[in-house]
Scaffold this motif. Sequence first.
Motif, PDB file in Angstrom:
ATOM      1  N   MET A   1       0.841  -1.175   0.000  1.00 27.96           N
ATOM      2  CA  MET A   1       0.000   0.000   0.000  1.00 27.96           C
ATOM      3  C   MET A   1       0.888   1.242   0.000  1.00 27.96           C
ATOM      4  N   THR A   2       0.519   2.194  -0.841  1.00 27.72           N
ATOM      5  CA  THR A   2       1.261   3.439  -0.966  1.00 27.72           C
ATOM      6  C   THR A   2       0.289   4.610  -0.852  1.00 27.72           C
ATOM      7  N   ILE A   3       0.729   5.687  -0.208  1.00 27.20           N
ATOM      8  CA  ILE A   3      -0.072   6.911  -0.147  1.00 27.20           C
ATOM      9  C   ILE A   3       0.611   7.951  -1.018  1.00 27.20           C
ATOM     10  N   LEU A   4      -0.165   8.527  -1.912  1.00 20.22           N
ATOM     11  CA  LEU A   4       0.341   9.478  -2.905  1.00 20.22           C
ATOM     12  C   LEU A   4      -0.578  10.693  -2.981  1.00 20.22           C
ATOM     13  N   PRO A   5      -0.046  11.818  -3.450  1.00 18.94           N
ATOM     14  CA  PRO A   5      -0.949  12.923  -3.768  1.00 18.94           C
ATOM     15  C   PRO A   5      -1.794  12.523  -4.984  1.00 18.94           C
ATOM     16  N   LEU A   6      -3.034  12.926  -4.994  1.00 18.60           N
ATOM     17  CA  LEU A   6      -3.934  12.561  -6.084  1.00 18.60           C
ATOM     18  C   LEU A   6      -3.411  13.028  -7.438  1.00 18.60           C
ATOM     19  N   TYR A   7      -2.699  14.161  -7.474  1.00 23.33           N
ATOM     20  CA  TYR A   7      -2.199  14.629  -8.761  1.00 23.33           C
ATOM     21  C   TYR A   7      -1.219  13.647  -9.393  1.00 23.33           C
ATOM     22  N   ALA A   8      -0.614  12.759  -8.607  1.00 26.96           N
ATOM     23  CA  ALA A   8       0.311  11.759  -9.153  1.00 26.96           C
ATOM     24  C   ALA A   8      -0.428  10.596  -9.807  1.00 26.96           C
ATOM     25  N   VAL A   9      -1.694  10.424  -9.440  1.00 22.94           N
ATOM     26  CA  VAL A   9      -2.534   9.363 -10.007  1.00 22.94           C
ATOM     27  C   VAL A   9      -3.907   9.959 -10.323  1.00 22.94           C
ATOM     28  N   ALA A  10      -3.903  11.017 -11.114  1.00 21.84           N
ATOM     29  CA  ALA A  10      -5.104  11.817 -11.367  1.00 21.84           C
ATOM     30  C   ALA A  10      -6.243  11.021 -11.992  1.00 21.84           C
ATOM     31  N   HIS A  11      -5.940   9.877 -12.577  1.00 25.12           N
ATOM     32  CA  HIS A  11      -7.018   9.065 -13.167  1.00 25.12           C
ATOM     33  C   HIS A  11      -7.979   8.535 -12.096  1.00 25.12           C
ATOM     34  N   HIS A  12      -7.636   8.657 -10.826  1.00 28.65           N
ATOM     35  CA  HIS A  12      -8.525   8.241  -9.740  1.00 28.65           C
ATOM     36  C   HIS A  12      -9.443   9.374  -9.268  1.00 28.65           C
ATOM     37  N   ALA A  13      -9.360  10.546  -9.861  1.00 31.36           N
ATOM     38  CA  ALA A  13     -10.118  11.709  -9.386  1.00 31.36           C
ATOM     39  C   ALA A  13     -11.628  11.482  -9.413  1.00 31.36           C
ATOM     40  N   GLU A  14     -12.132  10.838 -10.432  1.00 34.50           N
ATOM     41  CA  GLU A  14     -13.577  10.602 -10.512  1.00 34.50           C
ATOM     42  C   GLU A  14     -14.054   9.708  -9.372  1.00 34.50           C
ATOM     43  N   GLN A  15     -13.294   8.648  -9.061  1.00 33.92           N
ATOM     44  CA  GLN A  15     -13.678   7.756  -7.973  1.00 33.92           C
ATOM     45  C   GLN A  15     -13.609   8.476  -6.631  1.00 33.92           C
ATOM     46  N   VAL A  16     -12.568   9.278  -6.422  1.00 28.78           N
ATOM     47  CA  VAL A  16     -12.460  10.052  -5.184  1.00 28.78           C
ATOM     48  C   VAL A  16     -13.651  10.998  -5.056  1.00 28.78           C
ATOM     49  N   THR A  17     -14.003  11.662  -6.131  1.00 25.59           N
ATOM     50  CA  THR A  17     -15.166  12.552  -6.123  1.00 25.59           C
ATOM     51  C   THR A  17     -16.422  11.797  -5.733  1.00 25.59           C
ATOM     52  N   ASP A  18     -16.650  10.635  -6.333  1.00 26.99           N
ATOM     53  CA  ASP A  18     -17.838   9.841  -6.000  1.00 26.99           C
ATOM     54  C   ASP A  18     -17.836   9.427  -4.532  1.00 26.99           C
ATOM     55  N   TRP A  19     -16.690   8.973  -4.033  1.00 27.14           N
ATOM     56  CA  TRP A  19     -16.607   8.559  -2.638  1.00 27.14           C
ATOM     57  C   TRP A  19     -16.993   9.681  -1.691  1.00 27.14           C
ATOM     58  N   ILE A  20     -16.351  10.840  -1.845  1.00 25.04           N
ATOM     59  CA  ILE A  20     -16.607  11.902  -0.867  1.00 25.04           C
ATOM     60  C   ILE A  20     -18.007  12.488  -1.041  1.00 25.04           C
ATOM     61  N   TRP A  21     -18.519  12.499  -2.257  1.00 27.87           N
ATOM     62  CA  TRP A  21     -19.882  12.965  -2.470  1.00 27.87           C
ATOM     63  C   TRP A  21     -20.873  12.026  -1.787  1.00 27.87           C
TER      64      TRP A  21
END
Length: 158
Positions: A1-21
């Motif tokens: 498991m790795t923790i990264l800034p979202l900008y390093a894996v920006a293709h996950h932005a839509e999923q992150v948006t859905d989760w927090i929404w």
Amino acid sequence: MTILPLYAVAHHAEQVTDWIWQAFGDGLPREFFASIVTHSQQPDALPITFVAVEGEQLLGTVGLWRCDLITRQDLYPWLAALYVDESARGRGLAGKLQEYVMAYAARAGYSELHLWSACRDFYERYGWHDIGDALEYPNKTVHLYRYSLTGSAGLTTE
């Protein structure tokens, strides 16, 4: 498991948006959260979003924000939008995401972090101190927490 800034894996932005929404939306439009995620992907700037990944699987997310409670704009900065995918729960990931943001904030020169939660007893396990209640818009009582990032946090002084 790795923790990264979202900008390093920006293709996950839509999923992150859905989760927090879905987790924190409470009647707010998805576009509100999409704007937060979009504007939290600049290196060395706030707000910033971090994600936990295992290979290409997204496990969780957390943010370091300027403000997460409009009624308490005097407090700064905030650990915000902590979310762990159901499939990854029970592995201590919420604590690891918090520790990552705490270390990042300390390196950035902040002396403390804040957060609010509608529940009690979860954040205390990680060293957060209850500092009272506050009002989340429009009329929801939430609990405020503070975490000291200084080396002397929790030490007894005379």
